[in-house]
Every structure is written in C-alpha cells, then in structure tokens.
Design a protein around this motif. Sequence first.
Motif, short mmCIF file in Angstrom:
data_model
loop_
_atom_site.label_atom_id
_atom_site.label_comp_id
_atom_site.label_asym_id
_atom_site.label_seq_id
_atom_site.Cartn_x
_atom_site.Cartn_y
_atom_site.Cartn_z
N LEU A 139 0.83 -1.21 0.00
CA LEU A 139 0.00 0.00 0.00
C LEU A 139 0.86 1.25 0.00
O LEU A 139 0.54 2.24 -0.67
CB LEU A 139 -0.92 -0.01 1.23
CG LEU A 139 -2.01 -1.08 1.24
CD1 LEU A 139 -2.75 -1.05 2.58
CD2 LEU A 139 -3.00 -0.86 0.10
N GLN A 140 1.94 1.21 0.75
CA GLN A 140 2.85 2.35 0.78
C GLN A 140 3.51 2.54 -0.58
O GLN A 140 3.68 3.68 -1.04
CB GLN A 140 3.90 2.12 1.87
CG GLN A 140 4.73 3.35 2.21
CD GLN A 140 5.60 3.11 3.42
OE1 GLN A 140 6.16 2.02 3.59
NE2 GLN A 140 5.74 4.11 4.26
N ARG A 141 3.85 1.44 -1.23
CA ARG A 141 4.49 1.52 -2.54
C ARG A 141 3.52 2.07 -3.59
O ARG A 141 3.94 2.76 -4.53
CB ARG A 141 4.95 0.11 -2.96
CG ARG A 141 5.70 0.06 -4.27
CD ARG A 141 7.05 0.73 -4.18
NE ARG A 141 7.77 0.65 -5.43
CZ ARG A 141 8.97 1.18 -5.63
NH1 ARG A 141 9.59 1.80 -4.64
NH2 ARG A 141 9.56 1.07 -6.80
N LEU A 148 -3.05 6.84 6.42
CA LEU A 148 -3.90 5.65 6.37
C LEU A 148 -3.08 4.38 6.56
O LEU A 148 -3.52 3.44 7.23
CB LEU A 148 -4.65 5.60 5.05
CG LEU A 148 -5.68 6.71 4.80
CD1 LEU A 148 -6.36 6.51 3.45
CD2 LEU A 148 -6.72 6.74 5.91
N VAL A 149 -1.88 4.35 5.97
CA VAL A 149 -1.02 3.17 6.13
C VAL A 149 -0.61 3.01 7.58
O VAL A 149 -0.60 1.90 8.13
CB VAL A 149 0.21 3.29 5.22
CG1 VAL A 149 1.15 2.11 5.44
CG2 VAL A 149 -0.20 3.36 3.75
N GLN A 150 -0.29 4.12 8.25
CA GLN A 150 0.10 4.04 9.65
C GLN A 150 -1.05 3.59 10.53
O GLN A 150 -0.88 2.79 11.46
CB GLN A 150 0.62 5.40 10.11
CG GLN A 150 1.93 5.81 9.47
CD GLN A 150 2.42 7.15 9.98
OE1 GLN A 150 2.44 7.41 11.17
NE2 GLN A 150 2.80 8.02 9.06
N ILE A 151 -2.26 4.10 10.25
CA ILE A 151 -3.43 3.68 11.02
C ILE A 151 -3.66 2.19 10.87
O ILE A 151 -3.92 1.47 11.85
CB ILE A 151 -4.68 4.48 10.58
CG1 ILE A 151 -4.54 5.94 11.00
CG2 ILE A 151 -5.95 3.88 11.19
CD1 ILE A 151 -5.65 6.83 10.49
N SER A 219 6.16 10.12 10.06
CA SER A 219 6.18 9.02 9.09
C SER A 219 7.04 7.89 9.65
O SER A 219 8.04 8.14 10.32
CB SER A 219 6.72 9.48 7.74
OG SER A 219 8.05 9.94 7.86
N MET A 220 6.62 6.67 9.32
CA MET A 220 7.35 5.50 9.79
C MET A 220 8.53 5.21 8.87
O MET A 220 8.41 5.35 7.65
CB MET A 220 6.42 4.29 9.85
CG MET A 220 5.24 4.46 10.80
SD MET A 220 5.76 4.52 12.53
CE MET A 220 6.22 2.80 12.76
N PRO A 221 9.67 4.81 9.42
CA PRO A 221 10.82 4.47 8.57
C PRO A 221 10.56 3.18 7.80
O PRO A 221 9.91 2.27 8.29
CB PRO A 221 11.96 4.29 9.57
CG PRO A 221 11.28 3.91 10.85
CD PRO A 221 9.97 4.65 10.85
N VAL A 222 11.04 3.14 6.57
CA VAL A 222 10.92 1.94 5.73
C VAL A 222 12.22 1.17 5.81
O VAL A 222 13.27 1.65 5.37
CB VAL A 222 10.60 2.32 4.27
CG1 VAL A 222 10.51 1.07 3.41
CG2 VAL A 222 9.29 3.10 4.22
#
Length: 253
Positions: A139-141, A148-151, A219-222
């Motif tokens: 989804l992030q890609r 929304l991805v973090q939720i 933002s979350m680290p990838v």
Amino acid sequence: MGAGHAHRLYLHGHSPVHGLPPHTKLAAVLAFVVVVVSTPREAMWAFGLYALLLGFVARRARVPAGLLLKRLLIEAPFVAFALLMPFVAEGARVDVLGLPLSVDGLWGAWNVLAKGTLGVAASVLLASTTELRELLLGLQRLRLPPLLVQIASFMIRYGDVITDEMRRMRIARESRGFEARGVRHWGVLAKSAGALFIRSYERGERVHLAMISRGYAGSMPVIDEVTASRAQWSYALTLPFTALVVCVLGWAL
C-alpha cells in the motif's frame, strides 16, 4: 516499517504467487474486481470463466480448494440478503418451483452472488499469499496516504493486544462470579467497555510519546524497499488482463 506480523489468514508457501511483490498483487486484485463489477450480469458464461481463472491462480498458489471454500463462508450474510431479493423486489413475476419470484430480484440476486463471490475469492487468495506486513508495504508503494497506512499498521499490531486485554478482563469478571445472563448485567459490560476504551487510549498516548522520544516525525521508517520488475508486473497483471478480454467479449456478445 517494523517487524512482521503473521496472521492466521496467511498460508505460508513458496509458490510463484507468494513470491510476487505485494503491490503488484494488490493492483492485480483491484483491477480484477473492477473488471468483474463492470461485466454485464447477463453474461453468465463470463463469470464462469472468472471462476476458472481464480481456480488457476489458487492452484498456482497451492491454496487448497477446501480452505478457499471455507473462507468464502465470510460472505454468508450477503448470500442471505441476495436470496431474499427475489421475494421482496417488485416488478414482473415468474413461477419458480411454484413460488412467484421477481424477475428483477432474480437478476439482482445473481448479480450480487456472482460478483460478490468472485471479489471475496480474489481477496481471500490475496490474504492467503501475502503477509500483513507485506500488504502494508505494498500500500505504501502504491502511494496510499501515509496516515492511512500508519493507522492500518497500528490497528494490525495492537489488535491482538486489545483482544488479550478483553480476555483478561473477562477472566477477572468470571473469577469474581460474574455471568452475563440478561439485560440487568448490561451495565457491567458497558463499564467494562468504557474501561477498555480508557486503557486503550492511555496505551496509545504512551506509545505516541515513546515514538516521539525515538525521533518519530510523522512518518514511519521503511526498513526494506519493495520493488517489482517488468516481468513480475506482467505475471501479476495476467489475471486482470485476461478478465478484461472476457469482459469485452461479454459486452460485445
């Protein structure tokens, strides 16, 4: 994104479908569902071909037919709704086994059953061949809004924590002799739900403060970047492309 989170829906395997990058599978399933929904309901043969296509994918993914059918039971409420449509819909009637049924209702029931079942089957295959963590990376890609991805990520990670909290609260109530036997016990259950909400909210505050103290800036680290080659995209999009050909033939005929 952090460590993996295995889910009971995921079926561990090393098939060609398992090995595809998650964003290619997400795009393929979404495109397939759009094609199925766009197919005219009168083209019954087309839905049969769609089912064969999904059967071929399930075989390539080594997903047992019995497991797939078992997981399709999740759509039982929609099946019940569809079966009621011929009885409650208005319009012209036709006798089927001595029962006067609505023609529009019959077509509507078929439309819901055929398209809904195919959509659920495609989603089940996606969940069976892709870990939840990989789905989030996909989804992030695909450039889904990061919030929304973090939720979704926190929902997956802490869903089991909240469920375990509910289990401990239930055991604590039962150890004190409580049993919910009627309406008069709803007050206790409501207070338990309120306590669970407060605990979850406080846990969220503590987790947020811990994240900020570790450098969180929105933002979350990838950890690992997910990429797909042209060959992988071609392999993944074979399903929706074939379905599109069938859909076009359905409209033409």
